[in-house]
Enzyme design. Structure first.
Site, PDB file in Angstrom:
ATOM      1  N   ASP A  37       0.856  -1.180   0.000  1.00  0.00           N
ATOM      2  CA  ASP A  37       0.000   0.000   0.000  1.00  0.00           C
ATOM      3  C   ASP A  37       0.895   1.233   0.000  1.00  0.00           C
ATOM      4  OD1 ASP A  37      -2.087  -1.761   0.291  1.00  0.00           O
ATOM      5  OD2 ASP A  37      -2.814  -0.945   2.193  1.00  0.00           O
ATOM      6  N   HIS A  59       4.311  -7.564   0.296  1.00  0.00           N
ATOM      7  CA  HIS A  59       3.863  -8.856  -0.216  1.00  0.00           C
ATOM      8  C   HIS A  59       4.487  -9.159  -1.579  1.00  0.00           C
ATOM      9  CE1 HIS A  59       0.433  -9.522   2.732  1.00  0.00           C
ATOM     10  NE2 HIS A  59       0.908  -8.328   3.058  1.00  0.00           N
ATOM     11  N   SER A  97       8.830   3.366   4.711  1.00  0.00           N
ATOM     12  CA  SER A  97       9.857   3.648   3.719  1.00  0.00           C
ATOM     13  C   SER A  97       9.416   3.250   2.334  1.00  0.00           C
ATOM     14  CB  SER A  97      11.204   3.037   4.057  1.00  0.00           C
ATOM     15  OG  SER A  97      12.178   3.668   3.268  1.00  0.00           O
TER      16      SER A  97
END
Length: 320
Positions: free
Chosen positions: A90, A147, A254
């Site tokens: 995200d 992911h 980050s």
């Protein structure tokens, strides 16, 4: 003048000690004070706690527990088309596009070296010359687990010590080779789309970088490059991860950089700098795929909230 001061502070401030202090504080159990800090953070950054498995902020014993909170299984549907690679995190797209021989776009008018990003590993760099890349920035409001874009066999992990510059619009425009200077963990995978690198980049206040196969990679920060390798395919000791599976996480935020081999994948046409990303949505397709893939449209309110939280957005830009 203000920007000059902010930039000077990036070089002057003791970033390592600030990062250690932040990591120490975020790991402490402080009861009501921890809950207060989390509540203020949620309010300021407009974090959507309805997506979390534990929406009650009282459920988190430390700030780190809150920061790496797992999401409900249904909030990030995975595109299961085998020809589609999905977004790993995200956040917001910082830059994406073609790798021009050894050059990767950092910001408009500013490139950095692929080989430098890979800590001088020219053999690994050769895998990705003239390929493609995508750089995703995770803002403080985002889910901070990373992911897999596709199925992969882990072949190599390299820890590269480095600086801890903040990642924002100002540093991207003014700190040469920003991502090749900051601390990072390089993960190389064999995939059905050729070799793929997924790189977790540190920054100021990023307390730690972890992977699911090795736990905490940093800290400790020992100042030396470390390298681990694993066998291919079905060999004993190999590590396989599935598309959409968690592979790592940041304790405080980050950047994730993906590198793809030439002639293997095509980045989704509608993605551009400052596009909002959600795990499981299309990032790229196999070059031989016949059908185009597009990310699901996001509500304007969500896009505005993400842009407000992202320091990649220039203060002078229209964030709406």
């Amino acid at each position: 003048m203000l920007n000059d001061l902010k930039l000077s502070l990036q070089y002057i401030l003791p970033k390592l000690w600030l990062t250690r202090l932040a990591g120490w504080g975020a790991s402490k159990r402080a009861g009501w004070l921890t809950k207060l800090v989390i509540d203020l953070f949620v309010k300021y950054y407009k974090v959507d706690m309805k997506e979390a498995q534990k929406p009650d902020t009282a459920a988190y014993r430390t700030f780190n527990d809150f920061f790496v909170r797992p999401l409900r299984d249904d909030v990030r549907p995975l595109n299961t088309d085998p020809n589609v690679l999905v977004m790993p995190a995200d956040g917001v797209i910082s830059q994406l596009g073609a790798i021009e021989n050894d050059k990767i776009l950092q910001a408009k008018g500013h490139d950095y070296s692929l080989e430098a990003l890979l800590a001088g590993n020219y053999q690994m760099a050769d895998l990705f010359r003239n390929g493609s890349f995508a750089t995703t920035y995770l803002s403080p409001r985002d889910y901070h687990r990373v992911h897999m874009p596709c199925n992969g066999i882990l072949r190599e992990m390299i820890y590269v010590p480095g600086d801890l510059f903040s990642v924002n619009h100002l540093t991207a425009q003014n700190v040469p080779n920003l991502f090749a200077r900051n601390e990072r963990v390089i993960c190389l995978f064999d995939t059905e789309f050729g070799p793929m690198a997924q790189i977790l980049v540190g920054a100021t206040i990023v307390g730690s970088i972890e992977t699911v196969w090795s736990g905490t990679v940093t800290p400790p920060r020992e100042g030396i490059i470390k390298r681990w390798t694993w066998p291919a395919g079905d060999n004993e000791g190999s590590i396989a991860l599935l598309k959409g599976q968690e592979m790592g996480r940041f304790k405080l935020g980050s950047t994730v950089i993906n590198l793809f081999a030439p002639g293997q994948v095509k980045l989704v046409d509608t993605l551009q700098s400052l596009s909002v990303t959600k795990i499981g949505q299309p990032l790229a397709t196999a070059v031989e795929a016949t059908a185009a893939a597009e990310p699901a449209p996001l509500p304007e309110e969500e896009i505005r909230a993400e842009h407000r939280a992202s320091p990649l957005v220039d203060d002078k830009q229209d964030q709406g």
